[in-house]
Design a protein around this motif. Sequence first.
Motif, short mmCIF file in Angstrom:
data_model
loop_
_atom_site.label_atom_id
_atom_site.label_comp_id
_atom_site.label_asym_id
_atom_site.label_seq_id
_atom_site.Cartn_x
_atom_site.Cartn_y
_atom_site.Cartn_z
N GLN A 147 55.38 101.64 -37.33
CA GLN A 147 54.59 102.67 -36.84
C GLN A 147 53.60 102.74 -35.23
N PRO A 148 54.43 102.25 -34.23
CA PRO A 148 54.37 102.07 -32.85
C PRO A 148 53.49 103.09 -32.26
N ALA A 176 57.13 99.54 -29.11
CA ALA A 176 58.27 100.34 -29.93
C ALA A 176 59.85 99.44 -29.52
N ILE A 223 65.23 102.97 -36.49
CA ILE A 223 64.78 104.49 -36.09
C ILE A 223 65.04 105.16 -36.40
N LEU A 266 61.56 101.80 -38.40
CA LEU A 266 60.84 102.13 -37.17
C LEU A 266 60.37 103.33 -36.70
N ILE A 282 58.87 106.42 -35.28
CA ILE A 282 58.51 106.44 -33.58
C ILE A 282 57.46 108.00 -32.86
N VAL A 287 54.51 107.97 -30.88
CA VAL A 287 54.99 107.06 -29.28
C VAL A 287 54.21 107.64 -28.83
#
Length: 282
Positions: free
Chosen positions: A5-6, A12, A23, A47, A49, A52
Amino acid sequence: MAWHQPRSLDEALEQLRERSPRIVCGGTDLFVNAQHKSYESEQTDWLDIRRVPELHLTRRTEAGLEIGAAVTAAEIWGSDEFRVVPALQQAARIVGGWQIQNRASLGGNVANASPAADMVVPLVAYRAEVRLAGADGTRSVPIADFISGPKATQLRERELIASLFIPARMLEVPQVFLRHDQRAATDISIVSVALLLQGNGSEIEWGIAAVGAAAPKPFVLSAEEEQRWSGELTAAKLDELSDLYTRRSSPITDVRASADYRRALVGTYIKRAANALLANGL
């Protein structure tokens, strides 16, 4: 399985470079179909996003409107800043039920590339650009080229959709999105149409219509063919235009409708969309 979890776009992209994860944003399409895909969630790095911040930004400039890929359907139809793109708001308002709308993202709707994706149809009519970020930098691709077919896009490995850009010419133009479904806004579109008409009364300066769920991907006419919208929009001229879109369609038969039924609906909804805009005044 790892779930990343960027908290920034740079983070990311770094994780994309290092791990090549799958993603996910809202996940409303991805997880429903996970068991039928070649990947299994237990064996896949993900991932997420959604957190973000750069992907939630909306920015209007003289050039147009840029919408972050993580902006949800509910945010689009519920926010005044998107009143300049009412067809997109109308499409976002009927993406499944309210639970789906609170998770489904604009970028995810584009990346999923369903021929019946509701929010994609206005974007195609707008001549929107898909803005991409990846390990090799950034690039922009017209959405009509980015979506290459059912569930197929030009997204490269280690690349994500950062935003969608709508040119200024398409903003605040009289426009409408209509669709035909089976269960009043909770089912997948059988046919959908997004139409923009710029003009004065029945005298049209220019028009653009995009049709969804009636071909391998949403389609528009050629620039030359679209010039037929210009001038006085008589009943006879609208008949010709609706026939033209019908001929350009190439629908399938599935459990929701036959190809012939879908093809007949294309012309009907082109007319309905035009008459709706004319009734409201241009």
